[in-house]
Design a protein around this motif. Structure first.
Motif, PDB file in Angstrom:
ATOM      1  N   GLU A   5     -37.698  15.555  -8.512  1.00 16.42           N
ATOM      2  CA  GLU A   5     -36.939  15.447  -9.756  1.00 16.42           C
ATOM      3  C   GLU A   5     -35.439  15.329  -9.532  1.00 16.42           C
ATOM      4  OE1 GLU A   5     -36.875  18.053 -13.730  1.00 16.42           O
ATOM      5  OE2 GLU A   5     -38.834  17.699 -12.826  1.00 16.42           O
ATOM      6  N   ASN A   6     -34.893  16.026  -8.545  1.00 13.60           N
ATOM      7  CA  ASN A   6     -33.445  16.095  -8.374  1.00 13.60           C
ATOM      8  C   ASN A   6     -32.893  15.231  -7.246  1.00 13.60           C
ATOM      9  OD1 ASN A   6     -33.083  17.951 -10.515  1.00 13.60           O
ATOM     10  ND2 ASN A   6     -33.854  19.571  -9.194  1.00 13.60           N
ATOM     11  N   LYS A   7     -33.726  14.736  -6.365  1.00 14.02           N
ATOM     12  CA  LYS A   7     -33.254  13.913  -5.259  1.00 14.02           C
ATOM     13  C   LYS A   7     -33.207  12.443  -5.666  1.00 14.02           C
ATOM     14  CE  LYS A   7     -34.135  14.564  -1.022  1.00 14.02           C
ATOM     15  NZ  LYS A   7     -34.667  14.764   0.308  1.00 14.02           N
ATOM     16  N   MET A   8     -32.237  11.728  -5.145  1.00 12.12           N
ATOM     17  CA  MET A   8     -32.115  10.300  -5.432  1.00 12.12           C
ATOM     18  C   MET A   8     -32.552   9.440  -4.238  1.00 12.12           C
ATOM     19  SD  MET A   8     -31.309  10.342  -8.519  1.00 12.12           S
ATOM     20  CE  MET A   8     -31.033   8.637  -8.831  1.00 12.12           C
ATOM     21  N   LEU A   9     -32.452   9.981  -3.033  1.00  7.95           N
ATOM     22  CA  LEU A   9     -32.844   9.265  -1.823  1.00  7.95           C
ATOM     23  C   LEU A   9     -33.820  10.115  -1.029  1.00  7.95           C
ATOM     24  CD1 LEU A   9     -29.370   7.960  -0.580  1.00  7.95           C
ATOM     25  CD2 LEU A   9     -31.167   6.623  -1.689  1.00  7.95           C
ATOM     26  N   PHE A  10     -34.793   9.440  -0.405  1.00  8.75           N
ATOM     27  CA  PHE A  10     -35.808  10.129   0.382  1.00  8.75           C
ATOM     28  C   PHE A  10     -35.890   9.503   1.762  1.00  8.75           C
ATOM     29  CE2 PHE A  10     -36.913  10.660  -4.019  1.00  8.75           C
ATOM     30  CZ  PHE A  10     -37.266  12.001  -4.105  1.00  8.75           C
ATOM     31  N   SER A  11     -35.970  10.345   2.775  1.00  9.85           N
ATOM     32  CA  SER A  11     -36.119   9.853   4.147  1.00  9.85           C
ATOM     33  C   SER A  11     -37.501   9.225   4.307  1.00  9.85           C
ATOM     34  CB  SER A  11     -35.967  11.009   5.141  1.00  9.85           C
ATOM     35  OG  SER A  11     -37.059  11.902   5.021  1.00  9.85           O
ATOM     36  N   ALA A  12     -37.672   8.457   5.357  1.00  8.67           N
ATOM     37  CA  ALA A  12     -38.970   7.838   5.622  1.00  8.67           C
ATOM     38  C   ALA A  12     -40.053   8.905   5.774  1.00  8.67           C
ATOM     39  CB  ALA A  12     -38.890   6.964   6.871  1.00  8.67           C
ATOM     40  N   LYS A  13     -39.707  10.016   6.397  1.00 11.81           N
ATOM     41  CA  LYS A  13     -40.669  11.113   6.568  1.00 11.81           C
ATOM     42  C   LYS A  13     -41.105  11.667   5.216  1.00 11.81           C
ATOM     43  CE  LYS A  13     -41.282  15.531   8.889  1.00 11.81           C
ATOM     44  NZ  LYS A  13     -40.687  16.498   9.812  1.00 11.81           N
ATOM     45  N   GLU A  14     -40.148  11.852   4.306  1.00  9.72           N
ATOM     46  CA  GLU A  14     -40.478  12.357   2.975  1.00  9.72           C
ATOM     47  C   GLU A  14     -41.338  11.351   2.206  1.00  9.72           C
ATOM     48  OE1 GLU A  14     -36.709  15.183   1.835  1.00  9.72           O
ATOM     49  OE2 GLU A  14     -36.404  13.006   1.803  1.00  9.72           O
ATOM     50  N   VAL A  15     -41.039  10.075   2.355  1.00 10.02           N
ATOM     51  CA  VAL A  15     -41.827   9.041   1.676  1.00 10.02           C
ATOM     52  C   VAL A  15     -43.257   9.051   2.203  1.00 10.02           C
ATOM     53  CG1 VAL A  15     -42.072   6.562   1.254  1.00 10.02           C
ATOM     54  CG2 VAL A  15     -39.816   7.619   1.155  1.00 10.02           C
ATOM     55  N   CYS A  16     -43.431   9.216   3.501  1.00  7.99           N
ATOM     56  CA  CYS A  16     -44.774   9.321   4.080  1.00  7.99           C
ATOM     57  C   CYS A  16     -45.541  10.475   3.451  1.00  7.99           C
ATOM     58  CB  CYS A  16     -44.695   9.555   5.587  1.00  7.99           C
ATOM     59  SG  CYS A  16     -44.180   8.146   6.546  1.00  7.99           S
ATOM     60  N   GLN A  17     -44.877  11.602   3.343  1.00  2.38           N
ATOM     61  CA  GLN A  17     -45.525  12.787   2.773  1.00  2.38           C
ATOM     62  C   GLN A  17     -45.874  12.560   1.301  1.00  2.38           C
ATOM     63  OE1 GLN A  17     -46.302  15.554   4.636  1.00  2.38           O
ATOM     64  NE2 GLN A  17     -47.474  16.154   2.862  1.00  2.38           N
ATOM     65  N   ILE A  18     -44.971  11.944   0.551  1.00  2.00           N
ATOM     66  CA  ILE A  18     -45.190  11.705  -0.878  1.00  2.00           C
ATOM     67  C   ILE A  18     -46.321  10.712  -1.101  1.00  2.00           C
ATOM     68  CG2 ILE A  18     -44.175  10.699  -2.959  1.00  2.00           C
ATOM     69  CD1 ILE A  18     -41.442  11.830  -1.905  1.00  2.00           C
ATOM     70  N   LEU A  19     -46.277   9.583  -0.402  1.00  2.00           N
ATOM     71  CA  LEU A  19     -47.244   8.515  -0.654  1.00  2.00           C
ATOM     72  C   LEU A  19     -48.593   8.739   0.015  1.00  2.00           C
ATOM     73  CD1 LEU A  19     -45.036   5.305  -0.401  1.00  2.00           C
ATOM     74  CD2 LEU A  19     -45.672   6.608  -2.436  1.00  2.00           C
ATOM     75  N   PHE A  20     -48.566   9.294   1.223  1.00  2.00           N
ATOM     76  CA  PHE A  20     -49.795   9.381   2.003  1.00  2.00           C
ATOM     77  C   PHE A  20     -50.249  10.800   2.310  1.00  2.00           C
ATOM     78  CE2 PHE A  20     -47.615   5.406   3.304  1.00  2.00           C
ATOM     79  CZ  PHE A  20     -48.485   4.527   2.699  1.00  2.00           C
ATOM     80  N   GLY A  21     -49.402  11.783   2.012  1.00  2.00           N
ATOM     81  CA  GLY A  21     -49.760  13.172   2.289  1.00  2.00           C
ATOM     82  C   GLY A  21     -49.783  13.493   3.767  1.00  2.00           C
ATOM     83  N   SER A  22     -49.131  12.650   4.559  1.00  2.00           N
ATOM     84  CA  SER A  22     -49.160  12.816   5.997  1.00  2.00           C
ATOM     85  C   SER A  22     -47.889  12.235   6.594  1.00  2.00           C
ATOM     86  CB  SER A  22     -50.375  12.075   6.570  1.00  2.00           C
ATOM     87  OG  SER A  22     -50.331  12.063   7.969  1.00  2.00           O
ATOM     88  N   THR A  23     -47.524  12.734   7.763  1.00  2.00           N
ATOM     89  CA  THR A  23     -46.377  12.170   8.468  1.00  2.00           C
ATOM     90  C   THR A  23     -46.802  11.644   9.840  1.00  2.00           C
ATOM     91  OG1 THR A  23     -45.779  14.357   9.304  1.00  2.00           O
ATOM     92  CG2 THR A  23     -44.682  13.613   7.285  1.00  2.00           C
ATOM     93  N   ASP A  24     -48.031  11.161   9.919  1.00  3.20           N
ATOM     94  CA  ASP A  24     -48.492  10.621  11.195  1.00  3.20           C
ATOM     95  C   ASP A  24     -47.909   9.227  11.431  1.00  3.20           C
ATOM     96  OD1 ASP A  24     -49.962   8.956   9.537  1.00  3.20           O
ATOM     97  OD2 ASP A  24     -51.897   9.796  10.087  1.00  3.20           O
ATOM     98  N   ARG A  25     -48.104   8.715  12.613  1.00  4.97           N
ATOM     99  CA  ARG A  25     -47.526   7.439  13.015  1.00  4.97           C
ATOM    100  C   ARG A  25     -47.974   6.285  12.123  1.00  4.97           C
ATOM    101  NH1 ARG A  25     -46.661   5.873  19.099  1.00  4.97           N
ATOM    102  NH2 ARG A  25     -46.259   8.083  18.969  1.00  4.97           N
ATOM    103  N   THR A  26     -49.224   6.287  11.726  1.00  7.94           N
ATOM    104  CA  THR A  26     -49.744   5.228  10.858  1.00  7.94           C
ATOM    105  C   THR A  26     -49.011   5.210   9.522  1.00  7.94           C
ATOM    106  OG1 THR A  26     -51.908   5.458  11.891  1.00  7.94           O
ATOM    107  CG2 THR A  26     -51.827   4.310   9.785  1.00  7.94           C
ATOM    108  N   SER A  27     -48.738   6.378   8.977  1.00  4.56           N
ATOM    109  CA  SER A  27     -47.999   6.471   7.711  1.00  4.56           C
ATOM    110  C   SER A  27     -46.584   5.926   7.862  1.00  4.56           C
ATOM    111  CB  SER A  27     -47.941   7.916   7.222  1.00  4.56           C
ATOM    112  OG  SER A  27     -49.240   8.403   6.972  1.00  4.56           O
ATOM    113  N   PHE A  28     -45.920   6.256   8.985  1.00  5.01           N
ATOM    114  CA  PHE A  28     -44.578   5.732   9.223  1.00  5.01           C
ATOM    115  C   PHE A  28     -44.593   4.211   9.310  1.00  5.01           C
ATOM    116  CE2 PHE A  28     -43.289  10.025  10.487  1.00  5.01           C
ATOM    117  CZ  PHE A  28     -42.017  10.073   9.934  1.00  5.01           C
TER     118      PHE A  28
END
Length: 71
Positions: A5-28
């Motif tokens: 809600e309060n963030k405007m930019l998300f790191s690639a790691k955060e995007v992986c977690q948000i979209l895929f629920g994982s931060t594995d290499r495939t998600s990156f």
């Protein structure tokens, strides 16, 4: 938990977690592919990519306050 809600930019790691629920290499690789194709609006700062919140909302996998796992 990532503050959607309060963030405007998300790191690639955060995007992986948000979209895929994982931060594995495939998600990156998937996130970087989405950035390269222009599916996600992102800005590069130094060596890191940051995805804009509106881009995540527009992409449709994140509602205003909660991630979904249905891709």
């Amino acid at each position: 938990m990532i503050d959607l809600e309060n963030k405007m930019l998300f790191s690639a790691k955060e995007v992986c977690q948000i979209l895929f629920g994982s931060t594995d290499r495939t998600s990156f690789y998937a996130v970087y592919g989405m950035i390269e194709r222009g599916d996600l609006d992102a800005k590069k700062v130094g060596e890191r990519w940051y995805v804009k919140r509106n881009s995540l909302l527009t992409w449709g996998s994140v509602e205003d306050d909660k991630p979904t796992t249905n891709l």
